[in-house]
Design a protein around this motif. Structure first.
Motif, PDB file in Angstrom:
ATOM      1  N   ALA A 183       0.833  -1.208   0.000  1.00  0.00           N
ATOM      2  CA  ALA A 183       0.000   0.000   0.000  1.00  0.00           C
ATOM      3  C   ALA A 183       0.862   1.250   0.000  1.00  0.00           C
ATOM      4  O   ALA A 183       0.521   2.261  -0.636  1.00  0.00           O
ATOM      5  CB  ALA A 183      -0.927  -0.006   1.210  1.00  0.00           C
ATOM      6  N   ALA A 184       1.968   1.176   0.716  1.00  0.00           N
ATOM      7  CA  ALA A 184       2.881   2.324   0.748  1.00  0.00           C
ATOM      8  C   ALA A 184       3.434   2.603  -0.640  1.00  0.00           C
ATOM      9  O   ALA A 184       3.513   3.758  -1.080  1.00  0.00           O
ATOM     10  CB  ALA A 184       4.015   2.049   1.733  1.00  0.00           C
ATOM     11  N   PHE A 185       3.810   1.537  -1.346  1.00  0.00           N
ATOM     12  CA  PHE A 185       4.298   1.702  -2.712  1.00  0.00           C
ATOM     13  C   PHE A 185       3.213   2.283  -3.615  1.00  0.00           C
ATOM     14  O   PHE A 185       3.468   3.151  -4.459  1.00  0.00           O
ATOM     15  CB  PHE A 185       4.775   0.361  -3.269  1.00  0.00           C
ATOM     16  N   GLN A 186       1.971   1.797  -3.449  1.00  0.00           N
ATOM     17  CA  GLN A 186       0.869   2.304  -4.253  1.00  0.00           C
ATOM     18  C   GLN A 186       0.602   3.779  -3.951  1.00  0.00           C
ATOM     19  O   GLN A 186       0.307   4.569  -4.850  1.00  0.00           O
ATOM     20  CB  GLN A 186      -0.397   1.479  -3.987  1.00  0.00           C
ATOM     21  N   THR A 187       0.698   4.136  -2.670  1.00  0.00           N
ATOM     22  CA  THR A 187       0.497   5.532  -2.287  1.00  0.00           C
ATOM     23  C   THR A 187       1.569   6.427  -2.910  1.00  0.00           C
ATOM     24  O   THR A 187       1.277   7.513  -3.418  1.00  0.00           O
ATOM     25  CB  THR A 187       0.540   5.685  -0.755  1.00  0.00           C
ATOM     26  N   ILE A 188       2.793   5.936  -2.899  1.00  0.00           N
ATOM     27  CA  ILE A 188       3.873   6.698  -3.522  1.00  0.00           C
ATOM     28  C   ILE A 188       3.618   6.847  -5.018  1.00  0.00           C
ATOM     29  O   ILE A 188       3.778   7.929  -5.593  1.00  0.00           O
ATOM     30  CB  ILE A 188       5.229   5.994  -3.296  1.00  0.00           C
ATOM     31  N   SER A 189       3.200   5.751  -5.646  1.00  0.00           N
ATOM     32  CA  SER A 189       2.932   5.777  -7.090  1.00  0.00           C
ATOM     33  C   SER A 189       1.816   6.756  -7.424  1.00  0.00           C
ATOM     34  O   SER A 189       1.912   7.552  -8.374  1.00  0.00           O
ATOM     35  CB  SER A 189       2.565   4.371  -7.570  1.00  0.00           C
ATOM     36  N   ALA A 190       0.723   6.697  -6.635  1.00  0.00           N
ATOM     37  CA  ALA A 190      -0.406   7.606  -6.876  1.00  0.00           C
ATOM     38  C   ALA A 190       0.005   9.051  -6.640  1.00  0.00           C
ATOM     39  O   ALA A 190      -0.359   9.956  -7.401  1.00  0.00           O
ATOM     40  CB  ALA A 190      -1.579   7.233  -5.966  1.00  0.00           C
ATOM     41  N   ALA A 191       0.774   9.276  -5.578  1.00  0.00           N
ATOM     42  CA  ALA A 191       1.224  10.634  -5.277  1.00  0.00           C
ATOM     43  C   ALA A 191       2.146  11.154  -6.373  1.00  0.00           C
ATOM     44  O   ALA A 191       2.091  12.330  -6.742  1.00  0.00           O
ATOM     45  CB  ALA A 191       1.943  10.653  -3.925  1.00  0.00           C
ATOM     46  N   GLU A 192       2.975  10.277  -6.898  1.00  0.00           N
ATOM     47  CA  GLU A 192       3.879  10.673  -7.983  1.00  0.00           C
ATOM     48  C   GLU A 192       3.095  10.998  -9.248  1.00  0.00           C
ATOM     49  O   GLU A 192       3.404  11.971  -9.951  1.00  0.00           O
ATOM     50  CB  GLU A 192       4.870   9.544  -8.265  1.00  0.00           C
ATOM     51  N   LYS A 193       2.046  10.208  -9.521  1.00  0.00           N
ATOM     52  CA  LYS A 193       1.202  10.463 -10.683  1.00  0.00           C
ATOM     53  C   LYS A 193       0.487  11.799 -10.539  1.00  0.00           C
ATOM     54  O   LYS A 193       0.430  12.603 -11.486  1.00  0.00           O
ATOM     55  CB  LYS A 193       0.178   9.332 -10.850  1.00  0.00           C
ATOM     56  N   ASN A 194      -0.075  12.043  -9.349  1.00  0.00           N
ATOM     57  CA  ASN A 194      -0.752  13.315  -9.103  1.00  0.00           C
ATOM     58  C   ASN A 194       0.211  14.491  -9.238  1.00  0.00           C
ATOM     59  O   ASN A 194      -0.148  15.557  -9.756  1.00  0.00           O
ATOM     60  CB  ASN A 194      -1.381  13.324  -7.704  1.00  0.00           C
ATOM     61  N   MET A 195       1.440  14.287  -8.767  1.00  0.00           N
ATOM     62  CA  MET A 195       2.439  15.337  -8.859  1.00  0.00           C
ATOM     63  C   MET A 195       2.783  15.629 -10.327  1.00  0.00           C
ATOM     64  O   MET A 195       2.891  16.798 -10.735  1.00  0.00           O
ATOM     65  CB  MET A 195       3.695  14.935  -8.091  1.00  0.00           C
ATOM     66  N   ASP A 196       2.918  14.566 -11.110  1.00  0.00           N
ATOM     67  CA  ASP A 196       3.220  14.746 -12.536  1.00  0.00           C
ATOM     68  C   ASP A 196       2.080  15.457 -13.259  1.00  0.00           C
ATOM     69  O   ASP A 196       2.306  16.346 -14.088  1.00  0.00           O
ATOM     70  CB  ASP A 196       3.474  13.389 -13.196  1.00  0.00           C
ATOM     71  N   GLU A 197       0.835  15.051 -12.945  1.00  0.00           N
ATOM     72  CA  GLU A 197      -0.320  15.681 -13.587  1.00  0.00           C
ATOM     73  C   GLU A 197      -0.434  17.142 -13.174  1.00  0.00           C
ATOM     74  O   GLU A 197      -0.771  18.003 -13.986  1.00  0.00           O
ATOM     75  CB  GLU A 197      -1.591  14.918 -13.227  1.00  0.00           C
ATOM     76  N   ALA A 198      -0.165  17.414 -11.888  1.00  0.00           N
ATOM     77  CA  ALA A 198      -0.220  18.795 -11.410  1.00  0.00           C
ATOM     78  C   ALA A 198       0.857  19.640 -12.089  1.00  0.00           C
ATOM     79  O   ALA A 198       0.637  20.806 -12.411  1.00  0.00           O
ATOM     80  CB  ALA A 198      -0.052  18.836  -9.892  1.00  0.00           C
ATOM     81  N   LYS A 199       2.035  19.035 -12.310  1.00  0.00           N
ATOM     82  CA  LYS A 199       3.116  19.750 -12.989  1.00  0.00           C
ATOM     83  C   LYS A 199       2.733  20.052 -14.434  1.00  0.00           C
ATOM     84  O   LYS A 199       2.988  21.168 -14.944  1.00  0.00           O
ATOM     85  CB  LYS A 199       4.385  18.897 -12.962  1.00  0.00           C
ATOM     86  N   LYS A 200       2.118  19.089 -15.097  1.00  0.00           N
ATOM     87  CA  LYS A 200       1.684  19.309 -16.480  1.00  0.00           C
ATOM     88  C   LYS A 200       0.632  20.422 -16.541  1.00  0.00           C
ATOM     89  O   LYS A 200       0.656  21.271 -17.430  1.00  0.00           O
ATOM     90  CB  LYS A 200       1.115  18.016 -17.067  1.00  0.00           C
ATOM     91  N   ALA A 201      -0.314  20.390 -15.587  1.00  0.00           N
ATOM     92  CA  ALA A 201      -1.348  21.423 -15.545  1.00  0.00           C
ATOM     93  C   ALA A 201      -0.733  22.799 -15.299  1.00  0.00           C
ATOM     94  O   ALA A 201      -1.144  23.794 -15.896  1.00  0.00           O
ATOM     95  CB  ALA A 201      -2.380  21.104 -14.460  1.00  0.00           C
TER      96      ALA A 201
END
Length: 452
Positions: A183-201
């Motif tokens: 779950a920790a790995f998944q949380t990191i992955s989701a947070a990284e995805k959100n961070m990438d999407e926020a950066k693109k936005a």
């Protein structure tokens, strides 16, 4: 040419406007405007700046969430003192101890069984000549061995149950730890995805702002306070019918405008959909023409008076909003943006755009297209505009008017607050960017005509 670049920038912004301005929702008021309420929105550049600010805040929040998720994961992955790690370690040790106890109990049982077997063998091998005392002693030895064997069997069975229970507990604790780490790995992955999407936005918002600012550098198209607009029309339109709104452009100054026009857009404010279509007409262009904001070369996306407008006078456009027959009840909005071209080829835009809200629902009476009431908004210090019967008539109308300019209170946006009801304002911000291209199209056509 500067004008072409500005038009291209404005129209390109339309593609990203919904995402940009929905990300800027916290900057708008959280009170949903009542149908018929007058509302105004600041200039497109200011909206883009708000979008950048909101996107920056979202990106920073995403970075913070990613940092926290990574730190939390490291604790679960590496810290031996983490509660789940401690529980797994203790459960494993308890399982090992129980297994050792079971081994010892099994060994004791084996010894007891062997002793019983020996006692039974000794009893069986007694000769007929054995004394009664010897026979009694052998029997007592067998009985004692049986008692010990039974006790050893009980202990062995209990040890097995304990060992099995501890082993299951150890497995469960190990699984809990593994799941937590996953779950920790998944949380990191989701947070990284959100961070990438926020950066693109954020990058998209910054680029849209930079493009808009670059396009406006040195351009002769300015905000003209002598140019005002108003928009009035029906307060309800039924699915499968249309409502006709009057979009009035007023010259509050004394200098004659060579041409006036603008653009318009209609959309639902409750859900994303393509239920609404807009077409326009005027006294000089009586045929209904679609308003489709697209490539800058598609000049049909904007409308023009095709005539001069003297100071103190107004020119009316009719905006027909068609509602898809399958549209569900809800809320809609139509907005119009005004612009002008002067004799020297310079262009001006209205300070703000006008908008009118309406309900999408069944008609008040059978056979009627929409309500007969009117509603609408205006730009600052704008005219209250013309009225419309709201009967859904598709006959083009329009013309000029000498209606006096009436100063009324314009709506404004709050600096704080957010919520789902801010959707109309978020959408409006994107539309404002798009509609600004209308002035550029008129200027390009005017200059092309002058050079012919």
């Amino acid at each position: 040419m500067k004008i072409r670049r500005i038009a291209a920038t404005a129209v390109a912004a339309a593609v990203t406007a919904p995402a940009l301005f929905l990300s800027a929702v916290p900057a708008f008021a959280d009170t949903k405007p009542a149908t018929g309420a007058s509302q105004t929105v600041d200039a497109p550049i200011e909206q883009l700046e708000l979008a950048v600010k909101a996107a920056q805040a979202k990106y920073e929040a995403a970075v913070a969430a990613h940092t926290k998720a990574t730190a939390d994961a490291l604790v679960i992955l590496k810290d031996e003192k983490h509660p789940l790690a401690v529980a797994a370690k203790e459960a494993l040790q308890a399982s090992k101890d129980a297994a050792a106890a079971k081994t010892a109990a099994d060994a004791a049982l084996a010894t007891a069984d062997a002793a019983l077997a020996d006692a039974e063998k000794a009893l069986a091998e007694l000769s007929d000549e054995a004394t009664e005392e010897e026979s009694t002693k052998a029997k007592e030895a067998v009985d004692a061995a049986k008692v010990k064997a039974a006790a050893a069997k009980t202990d062995a069975d209990a040890a097995k149950v304990t060992a099995d229970t501890k082993a299951a507990a150890a497995t469960a604790a190990k699984t809990d730890l593994a799941n937590a780490r996953a779950a920790a790995f998944q949380t990191i992955s989701a947070a990284e995805k959100n961070m990438d999407e926020a950066k693109k936005a954020l990058d998209t918002a910054k680029k849209a702002l930079a493009d808009a600012e670059k396009a406006l550098e040195g351009d002769d198209c300015v905000v003209d306070k002598d140019l005002s607009t108003s928009l009035t029309g029906p307060s309800k339109i039924a699915p499968g019918s249309s409502g006709v709104f009057t979009f009035r452009i007023t010259n509050k100054g004394t200098t004659t405008f060579e041409e006036v026009g603008g653009g318009a857009v209609a959309f639902r404010t409750d859900v994303w959909s393509d239920d609404l279509k807009v077409s326009w007409s005027s006294v000089n262009s009586p045929k209904w023409q679609p308003v489709v904001l697209g490539d800058e070369e598609e000049e049909g996306g904007f409308f023009s008076s095709g005539a001069k407008l003297a100071g103190g006078k107004s020119f009316d456009f009719k905006l027909k909003v068609d509602v898809n027959s399958k549209a569900t009840p809800g809320e809609g909005m139509v907005m119009g943006f005004g612009a002008r071209v002067s004799a020297d080829g310079s262009c001006g835009e209205a300070t703000e755009y006008s908008q009118a809200t309406f309900r999408i629902g069944k008609p008040a009476k059978p056979g009627s297209g929409n309500d007969n009431g009117t509603n609408g908004g205006h730009s600052d210090n704008g005219s209250t505009g013309g009225s419309n019967s709201g009967n859904g008539n598709s006959t083009p109308q329009g013309g000029t008017s000498t209606t006096p300019v009436n100063t009324t209170s314009s709506g404004s946006l709050a600096n704080t607050g957010a919520g789902p009801s801010a959707l109309p304002f978020a959408l409006a911000g994107g539309a404002a960017v798009v509609l600004g291209a209308g002035a550029m199209v008129m200027v390009r056509r005017r200059k092309a005509g002058m050079g012919a």
